[in-house]
Design a protein around this motif. Structure first.
Motif, PDB file in Angstrom:
ATOM      1  N   THR A 168       0.851  -1.191   0.000  1.00 46.73           N
ATOM      2  CA  THR A 168       0.000   0.000   0.000  1.00 46.73           C
ATOM      3  C   THR A 168       0.882   1.235   0.000  1.00 46.73           C
ATOM      4  OG1 THR A 168      -0.145  -0.064   2.414  1.00 46.73           O
ATOM      5  CG2 THR A 168      -1.931  -1.115   1.192  1.00 46.73           C
ATOM      6  N   VAL A 169       0.322   2.313  -0.545  1.00 40.01           N
ATOM      7  CA  VAL A 169       1.046   3.584  -0.608  1.00 40.01           C
ATOM      8  C   VAL A 169       0.152   4.690  -0.079  1.00 40.01           C
ATOM      9  CG1 VAL A 169       2.019   5.316  -2.154  1.00 40.01           C
ATOM     10  CG2 VAL A 169       2.500   2.927  -2.541  1.00 40.01           C
ATOM     11  N   ASP A 170       0.737   5.551   0.738  1.00 42.32           N
ATOM     12  CA  ASP A 170       0.068   6.770   1.199  1.00 42.32           C
ATOM     13  C   ASP A 170       0.837   7.928   0.587  1.00 42.32           C
ATOM     14  OD1 ASP A 170      -0.811   9.055   2.532  1.00 42.32           O
ATOM     15  OD2 ASP A 170      -1.065   8.012   4.435  1.00 42.32           O
ATOM     16  N   GLY A 171       0.274   8.507  -0.477  1.00 41.91           N
ATOM     17  CA  GLY A 171       0.948   9.586  -1.186  1.00 41.91           C
ATOM     18  C   GLY A 171       1.093  10.846  -0.356  1.00 41.91           C
ATOM     19  N   GLU A 172       0.128  11.111   0.523  1.00 41.85           N
ATOM     20  CA  GLU A 172       0.204  12.308   1.364  1.00 41.85           C
ATOM     21  C   GLU A 172       1.379  12.219   2.329  1.00 41.85           C
ATOM     22  OE1 GLU A 172      -3.510  13.286   3.226  1.00 41.85           O
ATOM     23  OE2 GLU A 172      -4.615  12.968   1.358  1.00 41.85           O
ATOM     24  N   ALA A 173       1.617  11.034   2.890  1.00 39.33           N
ATOM     25  CA  ALA A 173       2.713  10.839   3.834  1.00 39.33           C
ATOM     26  C   ALA A 173       3.990  10.384   3.132  1.00 39.33           C
ATOM     27  CB  ALA A 173       2.318   9.803   4.885  1.00 39.33           C
ATOM     28  N   ASP A 174       3.892  10.069   1.834  1.00 40.36           N
ATOM     29  CA  ASP A 174       5.015   9.553   1.036  1.00 40.36           C
ATOM     30  C   ASP A 174       5.613   8.310   1.677  1.00 40.36           C
ATOM     31  OD1 ASP A 174       6.751   9.326  -1.079  1.00 40.36           O
ATOM     32  OD2 ASP A 174       8.137  10.848  -0.350  1.00 40.36           O
ATOM     33  N   THR A 175       4.722   7.367   2.027  1.00 49.23           N
ATOM     34  CA  THR A 175       5.150   6.110   2.625  1.00 49.23           C
ATOM     35  C   THR A 175       4.569   4.931   1.851  1.00 49.23           C
ATOM     36  OG1 THR A 175       3.281   6.022   4.156  1.00 49.23           O
ATOM     37  CG2 THR A 175       5.296   7.083   4.948  1.00 49.23           C
ATOM     38  N   LEU A 231       9.056 -11.322  10.422  1.00 46.29           N
ATOM     39  CA  LEU A 231       8.936 -10.010   9.788  1.00 46.29           C
ATOM     40  C   LEU A 231       7.635  -9.941   8.988  1.00 46.29           C
ATOM     41  CD1 LEU A 231      10.539  -7.328   9.151  1.00 46.29           C
ATOM     42  CD2 LEU A 231      11.358  -8.514   7.119  1.00 46.29           C
ATOM     43  N   PRO A 232       6.544  -9.419   9.573  1.00 40.33           N
ATOM     44  CA  PRO A 232       5.287  -9.348   8.838  1.00 40.33           C
ATOM     45  C   PRO A 232       5.200  -8.190   7.848  1.00 40.33           C
ATOM     46  CG  PRO A 232       4.953  -8.634  11.096  1.00 40.33           C
ATOM     47  CD  PRO A 232       6.377  -9.079  10.981  1.00 40.33           C
ATOM     48  N   GLY A 233       6.046  -7.171   8.015  1.00 40.90           N
ATOM     49  CA  GLY A 233       5.947  -6.039   7.099  1.00 40.90           C
ATOM     50  C   GLY A 233       7.110  -5.083   7.179  1.00 40.90           C
ATOM     51  N   VAL A 234       7.207  -4.271   6.121  1.00 43.23           N
ATOM     52  CA  VAL A 234       8.275  -3.286   5.987  1.00 43.23           C
ATOM     53  C   VAL A 234       7.649  -1.972   5.552  1.00 43.23           C
ATOM     54  CG1 VAL A 234      10.368  -2.693   4.715  1.00 43.23           C
ATOM     55  CG2 VAL A 234       9.913  -5.071   5.301  1.00 43.23           C
ATOM     56  N   GLU A 235       7.980  -0.886   6.236  1.00 36.43           N
ATOM     57  CA  GLU A 235       7.483   0.440   5.869  1.00 36.43           C
ATOM     58  C   GLU A 235       8.641   1.261   5.309  1.00 36.43           C
ATOM     59  OE1 GLU A 235       4.828   4.116   7.631  1.00 36.43           O
ATOM     60  OE2 GLU A 235       5.577   2.598   9.004  1.00 36.43           O
ATOM     61  N   VAL A 236       8.377   1.900   4.174  1.00 37.98           N
ATOM     62  CA  VAL A 236       9.392   2.720   3.513  1.00 37.98           C
ATOM     63  C   VAL A 236       8.946   4.177   3.594  1.00 37.98           C
ATOM     64  CG1 VAL A 236      10.618   3.178   1.358  1.00 37.98           C
ATOM     65  CG2 VAL A 236       9.907   0.839   1.916  1.00 37.98           C
ATOM     66  N   LEU A 237       9.747   5.008   4.254  1.00 37.97           N
ATOM     67  CA  LEU A 237       9.481   6.443   4.323  1.00 37.97           C
ATOM     68  C   LEU A 237      10.168   7.104   3.131  1.00 37.97           C
ATOM     69  CD1 LEU A 237      10.094   7.017   8.136  1.00 37.97           C
ATOM     70  CD2 LEU A 237       8.044   6.182   6.998  1.00 37.97           C
ATOM     71  N   GLU A 272      -1.950  -0.500  -4.186  1.00 37.11           N
ATOM     72  CA  GLU A 272      -3.148   0.017  -3.530  1.00 37.11           C
ATOM     73  C   GLU A 272      -2.851   1.354  -2.852  1.00 37.11           C
ATOM     74  OE1 GLU A 272      -6.126  -1.245   0.123  1.00 37.11           O
ATOM     75  OE2 GLU A 272      -4.722  -2.728  -0.681  1.00 37.11           O
ATOM     76  N   ARG A 273      -3.681   2.350  -3.142  1.00 40.48           N
ATOM     77  CA  ARG A 273      -3.529   3.674  -2.532  1.00 40.48           C
ATOM     78  C   ARG A 273      -4.435   3.756  -1.307  1.00 40.48           C
ATOM     79  NH1 ARG A 273      -0.128   7.328  -5.526  1.00 40.48           N
ATOM     80  NH2 ARG A 273      -0.807   8.618  -3.817  1.00 40.48           N
ATOM     81  N   ILE A 274      -3.883   4.186  -0.180  1.00 40.16           N
ATOM     82  CA  ILE A 274      -4.710   4.332   1.028  1.00 40.16           C
ATOM     83  C   ILE A 274      -4.976   5.802   1.339  1.00 40.16           C
ATOM     84  CG2 ILE A 274      -4.015   2.126   2.020  1.00 40.16           C
ATOM     85  CD1 ILE A 274      -2.140   3.701   3.880  1.00 40.16           C
ATOM     86  N   ASP A 275      -4.476   6.689   0.490  1.00 40.48           N
ATOM     87  CA  ASP A 275      -4.689   8.116   0.712  1.00 40.48           C
ATOM     88  C   ASP A 275      -5.843   8.655  -0.124  1.00 40.48           C
ATOM     89  OD1 ASP A 275      -3.214   7.632  -1.611  1.00 40.48           O
ATOM     90  OD2 ASP A 275      -2.206   9.559  -1.543  1.00 40.48           O
ATOM     91  N   ARG A 276      -6.496   7.789  -0.858  1.00 40.43           N
ATOM     92  CA  ARG A 276      -7.639   8.185  -1.686  1.00 40.43           C
ATOM     93  C   ARG A 276      -8.844   7.347  -1.336  1.00 40.43           C
ATOM     94  NH1 ARG A 276      -4.372   7.802  -7.311  1.00 40.43           N
ATOM     95  NH2 ARG A 276      -2.880   9.465  -6.889  1.00 40.43           N
ATOM     96  N   PRO A 277     -10.022   7.984  -1.344  1.00 37.78           N
ATOM     97  CA  PRO A 277     -11.244   7.191  -1.026  1.00 37.78           C
ATOM     98  C   PRO A 277     -11.572   6.175  -2.112  1.00 37.78           C
ATOM     99  CG  PRO A 277     -11.767   9.543  -1.307  1.00 37.78           C
ATOM    100  CD  PRO A 277     -10.304   9.371  -1.517  1.00 37.78           C
TER     101      PRO A 277
END
Length: 74
Positions: free
Chosen positions: A4-11, A48-54, A69-74
């Protein structure tokens, strides 16, 4: 695997298991380079269930970011 990507947080979050349960991660390891910070999430068993990239847009391929998948958009 789910990304998943959050474009607002750039993560970006790369989920390496079928389901990540809230509170399941009990320890984070931080990996920092000049360009990016990566958080490795570990569970109680040391898996290791997950990795977050800032600053994801600086280090991840644009084509990858465009198709996940984008999580920053409805």
């Amino acid at each position: 695997m789910r990304t998943t990507v959050d474009g607002e947080a750039d993560t970006a979050y790369v989920q390496l298991v079928p389901e990540v349960i809230p509170g399941h991660s009990v320890r984070n390891e931080i990996v920092e380079t000049a360009a990016v910070t990566v958080l490795l999430d570990f569970d109680k068993a040391g898996l290791l269930p997950g990795v977050e990239v800032l600053a994801a847009t600086k280090v991840l391929d644009r084509e990858l970011l465009a198709c996940v998948e984008r999580i920053d958009r409805p």
